[in-house]
Scaffold this active site. Sequence first.
Site, PDB file in Angstrom:
ATOM      1  N   TYR A   1      32.949  -7.470  11.085  1.00 37.56           N
ATOM      2  CA  TYR A   1      34.323  -7.041  11.410  1.00 37.56           C
ATOM      3  C   TYR A   1      35.145  -6.933  10.120  1.00 37.56           C
ATOM      4  CZ  TYR A   1      38.238  -6.331  14.618  1.00 37.56           C
ATOM      5  OH  TYR A   1      39.299  -5.796  15.310  1.00 37.56           O
TER       6      TYR A   1
ATOM      7  N   ILE B   1      34.949  -4.462  23.948  1.00 37.33           N
ATOM      8  CA  ILE B   1      34.768  -3.423  24.978  1.00 37.33           C
ATOM      9  C   ILE B   1      34.111  -2.230  24.287  1.00 37.33           C
ATOM     10  CG2 ILE B   1      35.963  -1.858  26.588  1.00 37.33           C
ATOM     11  CD1 ILE B   1      38.347  -3.800  26.539  1.00 37.33           C
TER      12      ILE B   1
ATOM     13  N   ILE C   1      45.919   1.551  17.981  1.00 36.09           N
ATOM     14  CA  ILE C   1      45.391   2.341  16.860  1.00 36.09           C
ATOM     15  C   ILE C   1      44.780   1.417  15.818  1.00 36.09           C
ATOM     16  CG2 ILE C   1      46.191   3.665  14.843  1.00 36.09           C
ATOM     17  CD1 ILE C   1      48.206   5.004  16.629  1.00 36.09           C
TER      18      ILE C   1
ATOM     19  N   ASP D   1      49.398  11.889  13.718  1.00 34.66           N
ATOM     20  CA  ASP D   1      48.590  11.092  12.795  1.00 34.66           C
ATOM     21  C   ASP D   1      49.588  10.125  12.158  1.00 34.66           C
ATOM     22  OD1 ASP D   1      47.407  10.074  10.462  1.00 34.66           O
ATOM     23  OD2 ASP D   1      46.108  11.821  10.257  1.00 34.66           O
ATOM     24  N   VAL D   2      49.371   8.828  12.319  1.00 29.30           N
ATOM     25  CA  VAL D   2      50.368   7.856  11.855  1.00 29.30           C
ATOM     26  C   VAL D   2      50.491   7.815  10.326  1.00 29.30           C
ATOM     27  CG1 VAL D   2      50.371   6.379  13.896  1.00 29.30           C
ATOM     28  CG2 VAL D   2      48.708   5.944  12.069  1.00 29.30           C
TER      29      VAL D   2
ATOM     30  N   ILE E   1      41.146   1.964  25.300  1.00 31.74           N
ATOM     31  CA  ILE E   1      41.983   0.921  25.899  1.00 31.74           C
ATOM     32  C   ILE E   1      43.367   1.507  26.215  1.00 31.74           C
ATOM     33  CG2 ILE E   1      43.133  -1.280  25.416  1.00 31.74           C
ATOM     34  CD1 ILE E   1      40.622  -2.091  23.803  1.00 31.74           C
TER      35      ILE E   1
ATOM     36  N   LYS F   1      43.780  -7.244  11.276  1.00 31.24           N
ATOM     37  CA  LYS F   1      44.321  -7.770  12.533  1.00 31.24           C
ATOM     38  C   LYS F   1      45.179  -9.024  12.281  1.00 31.24           C
ATOM     39  CE  LYS F   1      42.620  -4.795  15.519  1.00 31.24           C
ATOM     40  NZ  LYS F   1      43.482  -3.692  15.964  1.00 31.24           N
TER      41      LYS F   1
ATOM     42  N   THR G   1      33.953   1.080  23.143  1.00 25.92           N
ATOM     43  CA  THR G   1      34.819   2.259  22.982  1.00 25.92           C
ATOM     44  C   THR G   1      34.373   2.988  21.720  1.00 25.92           C
ATOM     45  OG1 THR G   1      36.376   1.051  21.606  1.00 25.92           O
ATOM     46  CG2 THR G   1      36.854   1.068  23.972  1.00 25.92           C
ATOM     47  N   LEU G   2      35.043   4.109  21.439  1.00 28.42           N
ATOM     48  CA  LEU G   2      34.710   4.872  20.231  1.00 28.42           C
ATOM     49  C   LEU G   2      34.910   4.015  18.979  1.00 28.42           C
ATOM     50  CD1 LEU G   2      33.994   7.748  19.240  1.00 28.42           C
ATOM     51  CD2 LEU G   2      36.452   8.186  19.078  1.00 28.42           C
TER      52      LEU G   2
HETATM   53  P1  NAD Z   1      39.502   4.081  20.548  1.00 25.33           P
HETATM   54  O1  NAD Z   1      38.591   4.700  19.532  1.00 25.33           O
HETATM   55  O2  NAD Z   1      39.478   4.652  21.900  1.00 25.33           O
HETATM   56  O3  NAD Z   1      41.004   4.071  20.004  1.00 25.33           O
HETATM   57  C1  NAD Z   1      41.342   4.010  18.641  1.00 25.33           C
HETATM   58  C2  NAD Z   1      42.444   5.026  18.443  1.00 25.33           C
HETATM   59  O4  NAD Z   1      42.980   4.943  17.113  1.00 25.33           O
HETATM   60  C3  NAD Z   1      41.962   6.472  18.643  1.00 25.33           C
HETATM   61  O5  NAD Z   1      42.692   7.081  19.659  1.00 25.33           O
HETATM   62  C4  NAD Z   1      42.254   7.121  17.308  1.00 25.33           C
HETATM   63  O6  NAD Z   1      42.645   8.477  17.430  1.00 25.33           O
HETATM   64  C5  NAD Z   1      43.404   6.252  16.816  1.00 25.33           C
HETATM   65  N1  NAD Z   1      43.662   6.426  15.382  1.00 25.33           N
HETATM   66  C6  NAD Z   1      42.872   6.069  14.328  1.00 25.33           C
HETATM   67  N2  NAD Z   1      43.436   6.493  13.178  1.00 25.33           N
HETATM   68  C7  NAD Z   1      44.613   7.104  13.505  1.00 25.33           C
HETATM   69  C8  NAD Z   1      45.632   7.758  12.779  1.00 25.33           C
HETATM   70  N3  NAD Z   1      45.591   7.885  11.455  1.00 25.33           N
HETATM   71  N4  NAD Z   1      46.706   8.265  13.451  1.00 25.33           N
HETATM   72  C9  NAD Z   1      46.777   8.162  14.796  1.00 25.33           C
HETATM   73  N5  NAD Z   1      45.828   7.575  15.553  1.00 25.33           N
HETATM   74  C10 NAD Z   1      44.760   7.054  14.913  1.00 25.33           C
HETATM   75  O7  NAD Z   1      39.091   2.529  20.569  1.00 25.33           O
HETATM   76  P2  NAD Z   1      39.771   1.266  21.281  1.00 25.33           P
HETATM   77  O8  NAD Z   1      38.719   0.238  21.277  1.00 25.33           O
HETATM   78  O9  NAD Z   1      40.432   1.654  22.536  1.00 25.33           O
HETATM   79  O10 NAD Z   1      40.838   0.796  20.187  1.00 25.33           O
HETATM   80  C11 NAD Z   1      42.206   0.637  20.455  1.00 25.33           C
HETATM   81  C12 NAD Z   1      42.739  -0.620  19.821  1.00 25.33           C
HETATM   82  O11 NAD Z   1      42.170  -1.754  20.463  1.00 25.33           O
HETATM   83  C13 NAD Z   1      42.429  -0.777  18.340  1.00 25.33           C
HETATM   84  O12 NAD Z   1      43.547  -1.334  17.685  1.00 25.33           O
HETATM   85  C14 NAD Z   1      41.281  -1.759  18.346  1.00 25.33           C
HETATM   86  O13 NAD Z   1      41.165  -2.472  17.133  1.00 25.33           O
HETATM   87  C15 NAD Z   1      41.740  -2.660  19.476  1.00 25.33           C
HETATM   88  N6  NAD Z   1      40.711  -3.528  20.041  1.00 25.33           N
HETATM   89  C16 NAD Z   1      39.549  -3.013  20.495  1.00 25.33           C
HETATM   90  C17 NAD Z   1      38.580  -3.863  21.009  1.00 25.33           C
HETATM   91  C18 NAD Z   1      37.264  -3.329  21.494  1.00 25.33           C
HETATM   92  O14 NAD Z   1      36.306  -4.103  21.592  1.00 25.33           O
HETATM   93  N7  NAD Z   1      37.156  -2.066  21.821  1.00 25.33           N
HETATM   94  C19 NAD Z   1      38.814  -5.253  21.064  1.00 25.33           C
HETATM   95  C20 NAD Z   1      40.035  -5.749  20.611  1.00 25.33           C
HETATM   96  C21 NAD Z   1      40.976  -4.880  20.085  1.00 25.33           C
END
Ligand code: NAD
Length: 256
Positions: free
Chosen positions: A156, A192, A92, A64-65, A20, A163, A194-195
């Site tokens: 979840y 969505i 993240i 890395d946060v 995202i 969240k 995603t990883l």
């Molecule tokens: P994604 O796997 O592409 O992104 C998650 C990111 O978190 C990765 O880039 C990963 O490197 C990072 N991350 C995890 N631990 C970390 C750390 N210690 N330090 C730095 N970075 C770290 O997946 P995404 O779906 O794009 O997720 C992004 C955000 O969107 C998340 O907060 C997720 O909860 C939220 N979200 C996702 C969805 C969905 O369905 N995909 C829906 C609603 C919200």
Amino acid sequence: MGLMEGKKGIIFGVANERSIAWACAKELIQGGGEVAFTYQNEIFEKRVRPLAESVKAKIVEPCDVNKDEQVEAVFKKVGDGFQGLDFMIHSIAFADKNDLSGRYIDTSREGFLKAMEVSVYSLTLLCRYAEPLMKGRNGSIVTLTYYGSEKVIYNYNVMGVAKAGLEASVRYLASDMGQGGTRVNAISAGPIRTLAASGISGLRTILELCSEKSPLKRSIAAEEVGKTALYLCSNLSSGVTGEIIYVDAGYNIMGV
Ligand code: NAD
């Protein structure tokens, strides 16, 4: 002139082209913004660096946060390179795979704390570093959340509780940072692929239910989240702060 012309920002959370955060980056750059990227570690660097290079990003740093020294270093780099900051995307989250199936009640202390540290505390930490760079620039901070904060979504689990904490943080941070003119909002995105999402058991069912029940009768695309991020980071949303904005094809409004 693009909505983001002259604005500079940092994006946390690109893992690959499905992220995202990457969809947000593309919209912000298309709008004329300049973006710095971070990646979690060397494994992610292999994917993130070529993406960042494809949009001619000048700053691409590890972060890395959970590592204070890396957070400090990246904000130093951005402060020096950009001479200030106009927007920040926090995209993240993390929970152990074991904690994303079965019963929430079984979450371990370690699993709970890990999910909270990465998925909730990191926003507060990054805001603290961003605050002096954003002061007086009408800055905007956007994080990503999900409906599992409000309603029980099977599997979840601890992430739903994280969240909820994240959304409360958005309100407290918006209150703290408002005096400096900085806004803090969250986008509550529909599911969505995603990883991160692939770690949740039953994702396919969640996606099917979304298409079936949402008013728009479909799931959403990452680009749609990106466009809302563009709105929130631009001056179009200058009066909006502390809000949770749904980009979920309307799923959250439905009862029976
Ligand atoms: P994604 O796997 O592409 O992104 C998650 C990111 O978190 C990765 O880039 C990963 O490197 C990072 N991350 C995890 N631990 C970390 C750390 N210690 N330090 C730095 N970075 C770290 O997946 P995404 O779906 O794009 O997720 C992004 C955000 O969107 C998340 O907060 C997720 O909860 C939220 N979200 C996702 C969805 C969905 O369905 N995909 C829906 C609603 C919200």
